[in-house]
Design an enzyme around this catalytic site. Structure first.
Site, PDB file in Angstrom:
ATOM      1  N   ASN A 276      89.893  45.296  29.840  1.00 59.90           N
ATOM      2  CA  ASN A 276      88.469  45.017  29.975  1.00 59.90           C
ATOM      3  C   ASN A 276      88.781  43.875  30.932  1.00 59.90           C
ATOM      4  OD1 ASN A 276      85.917  44.382  30.609  1.00 59.90           O
ATOM      5  ND2 ASN A 276      85.088  43.827  28.384  1.00 59.90           N
TER       6      ASN A 276
ATOM      7  N   HIS B 181      78.983  46.887  24.959  1.00 59.62           N
ATOM      8  CA  HIS B 181      79.619  46.253  24.805  1.00 59.62           C
ATOM      9  C   HIS B 181      79.268  44.603  24.432  1.00 59.62           C
ATOM     10  CE1 HIS B 181      82.768  42.185  25.593  1.00 59.62           C
ATOM     11  NE2 HIS B 181      83.515  43.162  25.881  1.00 59.62           N
TER      12      HIS B 181
ATOM     13  N   GLU C  40      79.317  41.558  24.979  1.00 59.68           N
ATOM     14  CA  GLU C  40      78.758  40.480  25.851  1.00 59.68           C
ATOM     15  C   GLU C  40      77.358  41.020  25.903  1.00 59.68           C
ATOM     16  OE1 GLU C  40      83.448  38.507  26.938  1.00 59.68           O
ATOM     17  OE2 GLU C  40      81.683  39.856  28.299  1.00 59.68           O
TER      18      GLU C  40
ATOM     19  N   SER D  35      90.680  39.785  20.493  1.00 57.05           N
ATOM     20  CA  SER D  35      91.028  39.358  20.871  1.00 57.05           C
ATOM     21  C   SER D  35      92.834  40.145  21.028  1.00 57.05           C
ATOM     22  CB  SER D  35      91.305  37.287  20.542  1.00 57.05           C
ATOM     23  OG  SER D  35      89.915  37.188  20.967  1.00 57.05           O
TER      24      SER D  35
ATOM     25  N   GLY E 106      90.928  42.371  25.959  1.00 56.02           N
ATOM     26  CA  GLY E 106      90.250  41.505  26.824  1.00 56.02           C
ATOM     27  C   GLY E 106      90.895  41.261  27.560  1.00 56.02           C
ATOM     28  N   GLY E 107      90.977  39.586  27.029  1.00 58.03           N
ATOM     29  CA  GLY E 107      92.082  38.456  28.176  1.00 58.03           C
ATOM     30  C   GLY E 107      93.660  38.833  28.449  1.00 58.03           C
TER      31      GLY E 107
ATOM     32  N   LYS F  70      86.728  42.527  32.357  1.00 57.30           N
ATOM     33  CA  LYS F  70      84.694  41.739  32.646  1.00 57.30           C
ATOM     34  C   LYS F  70      85.194  40.879  33.999  1.00 57.30           C
ATOM     35  CE  LYS F  70      85.988  40.429  28.245  1.00 57.30           C
ATOM     36  NZ  LYS F  70      85.648  39.760  27.071  1.00 57.30           N
TER      37      LYS F  70
ATOM     38  N   GLU G   2      84.927  45.877  17.483  1.00 61.83           N
ATOM     39  CA  GLU G   2      84.838  44.542  18.369  1.00 61.83           C
ATOM     40  C   GLU G   2      84.187  43.407  16.794  1.00 61.83           C
ATOM     41  OE1 GLU G   2      83.724  43.461  22.934  1.00 61.83           O
ATOM     42  OE2 GLU G   2      82.029  44.855  22.335  1.00 61.83           O
TER      43      GLU G   2
ATOM     44  N   GLY H   8      87.861  34.363  21.534  1.00 63.52           N
ATOM     45  CA  GLY H   8      86.983  33.469  22.096  1.00 63.52           C
ATOM     46  C   GLY H   8      87.469  32.370  21.038  1.00 63.52           C
TER      47      GLY H   8
END
Length: 254
Positions: free
Chosen positions: A9, A94, A96, A208, A229-230, A11, A162, A168
């Site tokens: 993802n 999600h 977010e 994460s 993600g990241g 983002k 999640e 984060g």
């Protein structure tokens, strides 16, 4: 044996040119074929991304979809529009989207239902916040968030757990915590659908996950991959996670 799925993802990252270059680099990695790989760029990058991944084993996903096929819904995209440009997957619900844009269990379900109706594979996100975790409400939250999943087709549904408190924040879920939540969800799926669906449905970990902890999380009995993600923004990191998933699929988790 459930086939591992590693989904990235992105983002709100990467320009159109950057997305294309990334995907070309990922294809050049000659990734193991025992793992399903999906990348979810921004909406503006999807057409260019579709051109790059055509003919490859990399799936293309969107980060959201609307529940209607057309209408006065400014800034939204309908599932048939995504299908038309080569998208086959979509992320729904999600954390977010829930936190910043008012997504609810009801609207997430509507989006998922519309995506499946158009032919999209749905990655449905669920998970508790830090306050909910500390209050001992994890299972209650997961039960509430999955209450209406019976309206969906389990054969075209992937769950993504999640733990919002582990994204984060510097506070990571332990393998035991991840497995506990995934095992609960597996039983939950069986109660909503049946045992066959529960055995077949992939449940991804989305807290994460990165190369440094992939070897701890991916071998867990009820973890079938990750929503990344990241770590998905770098070809090397994403490839490392994919390779770790392939090792787990081969049964070599030493």
């Amino acid at each position: 044996m459930r086939r591992p799925l590693i989904a990235g993802n992105w983002k709100m990252h990467k320009s159109v040119a950057e997305a294309s270059a990334y995907l070309e680099g990922l294809i050049a990695e000659d990734l193991p074929t025992s793992v399903d790989v999906v990348c979810c760029p921004t909406f503006v990058s999807l057409p260019a991304a579709a051109m790059v991944v055509t003919g490859s084993d990399i799936g293309l996903g969107a980060q959201n979809v609307h529940w209607e096929t057309s209408g006065a819904f400014t800034a939204e995209l309908a599932a048939p529009m995504l299908i038309e440009i080569g998208v086959h997957w979509v992320i729904v619900g999600h954390s977010e989207r829930r936190t910043f844009f008012g997504e609810t269990d009801e609207t997430a379900l509507d989006r998922a239902r519309a995506g499946q109706a158009a032919g999209l594979e749905v990655i449905y996100c669920i998970g508790e916040t830090l306050a909910e975790r500390d209050a001992g409400e994890t299972f209650a939250v997961l039960e509430r968030q999955t209450a209406s999943l019976g309206a969906l087709d389990p054969e075209h549904l992937v769950l993504a757990y999640e733990p919002v408190w582990a994204i984060g924040t510097g506070r990571n879920a332990t393998p035991a915590q991840a497995q506990e939540a995934h095992a609960f969800l597996r039983v939950r799926v069986a109660s909503i659908f049946d045992g066959t669906a529960a055995d077949a449905m992939r449940i991804l970990y989305g807290g994460s996950l990165k190369p440094a902890n992939a070897d701890e999380l991916l071998p867990l009995a009820d973890v079938d991959g990750g929503l990344i993600g990241g770590a998905s923004l770098d070809v090397g990191s994403f490839s490392a996670i994919i390779r770790a998933a392939a090792v787990c699929a081969a049964g070599d988790v030493s």
